[in-house]
Design an enzyme around this catalytic site. Sequence first.
Site, PDB file in Angstrom:
ATOM      1  N   ARG A 289       0.947  -1.163  -0.081  1.00 35.11           N
ATOM      2  CA  ARG A 289       0.016   0.330   0.384  1.00 35.11           C
ATOM      3  C   ARG A 289       0.979   1.386  -0.182  1.00 35.11           C
ATOM      4  O   ARG A 289       0.394   2.062  -0.888  1.00 35.11           O
ATOM      5  CB  ARG A 289      -1.355   0.133   0.938  1.00 35.11           C
ATOM      6  CG  ARG A 289      -1.394   0.792   1.674  1.00 35.11           C
ATOM      7  CD  ARG A 289      -2.603   1.342   0.795  1.00 35.11           C
ATOM      8  NE  ARG A 289      -3.278   2.772   0.629  1.00 35.11           N
ATOM      9  CZ  ARG A 289      -4.511   3.095   0.311  1.00 35.11           C
ATOM     10  NH1 ARG A 289      -4.920   2.304  -0.659  1.00 35.11           N
ATOM     11  NH2 ARG A 289      -5.566   4.264   0.353  1.00 35.11           N
TER      12      ARG A 289
ATOM     13  N   ASP B 144      -2.273  -4.465   2.427  1.00 34.22           N
ATOM     14  CA  ASP B 144      -3.499  -5.753   3.346  1.00 34.22           C
ATOM     15  C   ASP B 144      -4.637  -6.024   2.989  1.00 34.22           C
ATOM     16  O   ASP B 144      -5.865  -4.706   2.594  1.00 34.22           O
ATOM     17  CB  ASP B 144      -3.526  -5.248   4.783  1.00 34.22           C
ATOM     18  CG  ASP B 144      -2.263  -5.327   5.344  1.00 34.22           C
ATOM     19  OD1 ASP B 144      -1.279  -6.066   4.681  1.00 34.22           O
ATOM     20  OD2 ASP B 144      -1.709  -4.353   6.231  1.00 34.22           O
TER      21      ASP B 144
HETATM   22  C1  UD1 Z   1      -1.997   4.545   7.020  1.00 34.06           C
HETATM   23  C2  UD1 Z   1      -1.149   3.358   7.543  1.00 34.06           C
HETATM   24  C3  UD1 Z   1      -2.298   2.323   8.176  1.00 34.06           C
HETATM   25  C4  UD1 Z   1      -2.882   2.510   9.262  1.00 34.06           C
HETATM   26  C5  UD1 Z   1      -3.914   3.666   8.743  1.00 34.06           C
HETATM   27  C6  UD1 Z   1      -4.431   3.889   9.461  1.00 34.06           C
HETATM   28  C7  UD1 Z   1       0.897   2.413   5.947  1.00 34.06           C
HETATM   29  C8  UD1 Z   1       1.553   2.529   5.362  1.00 34.06           C
HETATM   30  N1  UD1 Z   1      -0.956   2.506   6.674  1.00 34.06           N
HETATM   31  O1  UD1 Z   1      -2.759   4.252   5.986  1.00 34.06           O
HETATM   32  O2  UD1 Z   1      -1.023   1.315   8.667  1.00 34.06           O
HETATM   33  O3  UD1 Z   1      -4.026   1.686   9.480  1.00 34.06           O
HETATM   34  O4  UD1 Z   1      -2.839   4.949   8.133  1.00 34.06           O
HETATM   35  O5  UD1 Z   1      -4.541   5.280  10.704  1.00 34.06           O
HETATM   36  O6  UD1 Z   1       0.628   4.648   6.602  1.00 34.06           O
HETATM   37  N2  UD1 Z   1      -9.362   6.478   2.792  1.00 34.06           N
HETATM   38  C9  UD1 Z   1     -10.280   7.382   1.710  1.00 34.06           C
HETATM   39  N3  UD1 Z   1      -9.976   7.847   0.779  1.00 34.06           N
HETATM   40  C10 UD1 Z   1      -9.062   8.488   0.511  1.00 34.06           C
HETATM   41  C11 UD1 Z   1      -8.022   7.804   1.266  1.00 34.06           C
HETATM   42  C12 UD1 Z   1      -8.520   6.924   2.547  1.00 34.06           C
HETATM   43  O7  UD1 Z   1     -11.572   7.070   2.015  1.00 34.06           O
HETATM   44  O8  UD1 Z   1      -8.182   8.750  -0.568  1.00 34.06           O
HETATM   45  C13 UD1 Z   1     -10.520   5.758   3.802  1.00 34.06           C
HETATM   46  C14 UD1 Z   1      -9.298   5.078   4.059  1.00 34.06           C
HETATM   47  O9  UD1 Z   1     -10.413   3.669   2.952  1.00 34.06           O
HETATM   48  C15 UD1 Z   1     -10.020   4.544   5.455  1.00 34.06           C
HETATM   49  C16 UD1 Z   1      -9.961   5.846   6.042  1.00 34.06           C
HETATM   50  O10 UD1 Z   1      -9.751   6.915   4.591  1.00 34.06           O
HETATM   51  O11 UD1 Z   1     -11.514   3.929   5.526  1.00 34.06           O
HETATM   52  C17 UD1 Z   1      -8.394   5.861   6.727  1.00 34.06           C
HETATM   53  O12 UD1 Z   1      -7.601   5.647   5.450  1.00 34.06           O
HETATM   54  P1  UD1 Z   1      -5.491   6.471   5.810  1.00 34.06           P
HETATM   55  O13 UD1 Z   1      -5.419   6.864   6.803  1.00 34.06           O
HETATM   56  O14 UD1 Z   1      -5.969   7.035   4.220  1.00 34.06           O
HETATM   57  O15 UD1 Z   1      -5.243   5.239   5.892  1.00 34.06           O
HETATM   58  P2  UD1 Z   1      -3.950   4.500   5.038  1.00 34.06           P
HETATM   59  O16 UD1 Z   1      -2.554   5.678   4.654  1.00 34.06           O
HETATM   60  O17 UD1 Z   1      -4.294   3.816   3.812  1.00 34.06           O
END
Ligand code: UD1
Length: 420
Positions: free
Chosen positions: A93, A117
């Site tokens: 990711r 994941d």
């Molecule tokens: C990062 C971490 C992961 C952690 C998560 C939340 C890394 C590599 N991974 O993941 O381990 O669990 O932060 O603390 O750093 N979302 C949207 N649209 C977007 C982006 C996100 O809907 O454009 C949603 C996601 O589906 C999720 C939520 O926002 O439900 C949080 O995601 P995000 O904070 O972006 O997590 P990651 O950066 O992917």
Amino acid sequence: MSDRFLVTGGGRLVGGVVVSGAKNSVLKLMAAALLAEGTTTISNCPDILDVPLMAAVLEGLGCVVRLDGDIVEITTPETPRYRADFEAVEKFRASVCVLGPLLARCKRAIVALPGGDAIGSRPLDMHQQGLRQLGATSKIEHGCVVAEAEALHGAEVSLEFPSVGATENILMAAVLATGETTIINAAREPDIVDLCDMLVQMGARIEGAGTSVLSVVGVEKLHPTSHRVIGDRIVAATWGIAAAITQGDVEVSGIDPAHLSLVLDKLRAVGAEVTTRENSFRVVQRNRPVAVNFATLPYPGFPTDLQPMAIVLAAVADGTSVITENIFEARFRFVEEMMRLGAQTRIDGHHVAIRGIPQLSSAHVWSSDIRAGAGLVLAALVADGVTIVDDVFHIDRGYPSFVEDLKSLGVEIVRVPASD
Ligand code: UD1
């Protein structure tokens, strides 16, 4: 074929562990090296699979990467390649965080949609929307994000959710944009602060790191730097929770305990004695933990990455707990594996109610992601007999020296090929 762990339950965890750099920080810091021509050095890197994977991504973009122990040296060319649509990118990711830097440096970027994941759908709409507001076009084409911007300009970007990844991508594009960018409802995770610290050392102008409003004044050029990754709060807390569930006594160092304030308070609430020092904390649990509720939220809330560990704690606590998952919808797949181990659970939407029992029952279980895998090993520690945890390659992606650390804390654990 993947390896499996055979874990003998029943003992107390006693001793000390040192955690290394944070996975969720180091991968973004490596991507940030793309922002400056020359050699960037990052130290305290964890020995996990995702680091060489990210190195392969950067090499595919024209960087020269040298991994030596806990140090990674990245030499970025004057103009990196803009196509990140090869196999290494799809494998995890965090590779998506090359999008912002590539757009800033190359004026365009093609980044394969990442794997990672199995914890629920992980859209990139907020990443794309933020970059559009900085003047880019962005669309999904043939399984890739395709973004272009002749010139990036500052803008006010309001995130509808404080997404960690979106904050990072927008930030890394904004540092080289013309004018001022404000990111409202930015993520506040320590990993974001670490990234801001490194970017500032590289010459970026950023204010508000660690708050929900980040202000960035774009500069023309950044220069390489040397930076030490912060300690991994998720790995550290995994050991703290392991101490609580096994009624053990564990000192965890290499971590700023301020990054775990809420988690350590929860451990106090279950009955642990928790003491902190500048770079360490100690968890001593003398009796069976008592049940408490957990709800995952963006930082400084309870981390979703520790939700499986909270479920294990609830599964052996005295009383009934409710665990609420607010970030990733599919994270309760882990609960099915916990049921194999005898946990008394009932799922209702994004809540799971758990009635604790004194001991779990050993079984054959499967890891589905990094944190679920670590959670299953923790559960095995409080199960009678030998538990088989399969697909441990997931755990290798996030926990360096996992088996060695467990052994040093007194656990009987062996790693064998799954065919044995
Ligand atoms: C990062 C971490 C992961 C952690 C998560 C939340 C890394 C590599 N991974 O993941 O381990 O669990 O932060 O603390 O750093 N979302 C949207 N649209 C977007 C982006 C996100 O809907 O454009 C949603 C996601 O589906 C999720 C939520 O926002 O439900 C949080 O995601 P995000 O904070 O972006 O997590 P990651 O950066 O992917």
